[in-house]
Design an enzyme around this catalytic site. Structure first.
Site, PDB file in Angstrom:
ATOM      1  N   TYR A  33      42.209  48.095  42.970  1.00  0.00           N
ATOM      2  CA  TYR A  33      43.222  48.359  42.087  1.00  0.00           C
ATOM      3  C   TYR A  33      43.398  47.737  41.143  1.00  0.00           C
ATOM      4  CZ  TYR A  33      45.140  43.877  44.202  1.00  0.00           C
ATOM      5  OH  TYR A  33      45.544  43.128  44.624  1.00  0.00           O
ATOM      6  N   LYS A 147      38.006  43.189  43.830  1.00  0.00           N
ATOM      7  CA  LYS A 147      39.424  43.333  43.658  1.00  0.00           C
ATOM      8  C   LYS A 147      40.372  44.518  44.838  1.00  0.00           C
ATOM      9  CE  LYS A 147      43.511  43.726  41.097  1.00  0.00           C
ATOM     10  NZ  LYS A 147      44.369  41.917  41.589  1.00  0.00           N
ATOM     11  N   GLU A 180      41.874  30.003  46.274  1.00  0.00           N
ATOM     12  CA  GLU A 180      42.888  30.397  45.418  1.00  0.00           C
ATOM     13  C   GLU A 180      44.232  31.039  46.320  1.00  0.00           C
ATOM     14  OE1 GLU A 180      41.624  34.628  43.794  1.00  0.00           O
ATOM     15  OE2 GLU A 180      40.677  35.384  46.305  1.00  0.00           O
ATOM     16  N   LEU A 205      39.118  36.026  43.093  1.00  0.00           N
ATOM     17  CA  LEU A 205      39.034  36.627  42.597  1.00  0.00           C
ATOM     18  C   LEU A 205      38.874  35.923  41.057  1.00  0.00           C
ATOM     19  CD1 LEU A 205      39.782  39.857  42.315  1.00  0.00           C
ATOM     20  CD2 LEU A 205      41.966  39.259  41.898  1.00  0.00           C
TER      21      LEU A 205
HETATM   22  N1  PMP Z   1      43.488  36.317  43.123  1.00  0.00           N
HETATM   23  C1  PMP Z   1      44.560  37.040  44.230  1.00  0.00           C
HETATM   24  C2  PMP Z   1      43.616  36.741  45.293  1.00  0.00           C
HETATM   25  C3  PMP Z   1      44.888  37.863  43.521  1.00  0.00           C
HETATM   26  O1  PMP Z   1      45.299  39.062  43.760  1.00  0.00           O
HETATM   27  C4  PMP Z   1      45.576  37.985  41.535  1.00  0.00           C
HETATM   28  C5  PMP Z   1      46.213  38.128  41.527  1.00  0.00           C
HETATM   29  N2  PMP Z   1      45.794  40.022  41.184  1.00  0.00           N
HETATM   30  C6  PMP Z   1      44.833  37.011  40.915  1.00  0.00           C
HETATM   31  C7  PMP Z   1      43.869  35.938  41.583  1.00  0.00           C
HETATM   32  C8  PMP Z   1      44.912  36.630  39.935  1.00  0.00           C
HETATM   33  O2  PMP Z   1      44.547  37.557  39.418  1.00  0.00           O
HETATM   34  P1  PMP Z   1      44.969  38.088  37.487  1.00  0.00           P
HETATM   35  O3  PMP Z   1      45.117  37.196  36.679  1.00  0.00           O
HETATM   36  O4  PMP Z   1      43.926  39.362  37.362  1.00  0.00           O
HETATM   37  O5  PMP Z   1      46.594  38.629  37.570  1.00  0.00           O
END
Ligand code: PMP
Length: 283
Positions: A33, A147, A180, A205
């Site tokens: 996603y 993701k 994270e 991620l």
């Molecule tokens: N890490 C994880 C586990 C996440 O779910 C997200 C948000 N989807 C992020 C980091 C941040 O990603 P982004 O800056 O692309 O929203």
């Protein structure tokens, strides 16, 4: 106006936008996603989000459900039909519908769902509001760079965080390294005003917001070190913030009840928040 959701070729009223019981996303979490910010009717950081979608799919050997230009057209049309000038777009691609079997179907037809939701984002002059975080054992799989919709450890950690009044669960591996947040990347500011965040790789991620903030910080002469840090460095940081497309730049003022730095939103975090906010407004 009833909400309209794109489901495999049709725009359906939200109450009819359902998936087949044998969709592999539903049965095996066999899908990926993206969540993308919409500001002033523009899709913010569209290219890196769609690049990441393509990469996640490639890593799982799921084909893109349509070409990139067509996908962009459907995203724009979903946004338009839902009259979302401020909000976000949700995209989900799965390996599609097939009789239940762990192995891939011989002719998979990926499923694509796109929805758009209104949400008010901070105005240009607004200040970030802080929150607290909870530490959580990082119990996730070894490919957090994909993701995937398989988010159970994140869901459980974030639910525990919410119950304790925290806005985020910060994941710590058994060796003490901070990876994270449950749905965000984690940054600390050291005594020299330098930013630290976990390097890209399978443990995190690669957040689109993370990438943008790295560039914005460096342009503003704020150094960024992409190196893992441990729980101790986290708790002793001057400032902490977490980032994601929808949480923007969220200051973390306490962890598990212990105050971080001065316990107020720090100057580096405020600066990064303003730079990112202006970026989303294309200022
Ligand atoms: N890490 C994880 C586990 C996440 O779910 C997200 C948000 N989807 C992020 C980091 C941040 O990603 P982004 O800056 O692309 O929203």
């Amino acid at each position: 106006m009833p909400r309209s959701v794109y489901v495999n070729g049709s725009y359906l009223p939200a109450q009819y936008a359902s998936v087949h019981y044998e969709d592999r996303g539903y049965q095996f979490a066999d899908g990926v996603y993206e969540v993308i910010l919409v500001r002033q009717s523009a899709i913010v950081d569209k290219s890196p989000h769609l690049d990441r979608l393509e990469r996640s799919l490639k890593e799982l050997s799921i084909s893109m459900p349509m070409g990139r230009m067509s996908l962009e057209a459907v995203i724009n049309e979903t946004r338009r039909r839902n009259n979302v000038d401020e909000g976000f777009i949700y995209i989900q691609v799965t390996r599609g519908v097939a009789p239940r079997d762990h192995t891939f179907p011989s002719v998979p037809i990926p499923s694509l769902i796109i929805s758009a939701k209104r949400r008010a984002w901070p105005s240009i002059d607004s200040k970030p509001k802080g929150g607290s975080a909870m530490l959580a054992r990082d119990e996730r799989w070894a490919r957090c760079d994909i993701k995937s919709v398989g988010l159970l450890p994140n869901v459980l950690a974030k639910e525990r965080a919410k119950k304790s009044g925290a806005v985020e669960a910060i994941m710590v591996r058994d060796d003490g390294r901070v990876t994270e947040g449950g749905s965000s990347n984690v940054w600390i500011v050291d005594d020299d005003g330098v930013l630290h965040t976990h390097p890209l790789g399978p443990e995190i991620l690669g957040g689109v917001t993370r990438g943008v903030i790295k560039e914005l910080a460096e342009k503003a002469q704020i150094s960024v070190i992409e190196e893992a840090f441990d729980r101790k460095a986290l708790l002793e940081a001057r400032e902490i913030f977490v980032t994601s497309a929808t949480s923007f730049v969220k200051p973390i003022l306490a962890i598990d009840g212990a105050q971080i730095g001065d316990g107020v939103v720090g100057p580096v975090t405020s600066r990064i928040f303003s730079l990112y906010n202006a970026h989303t407004l294309a200022i």
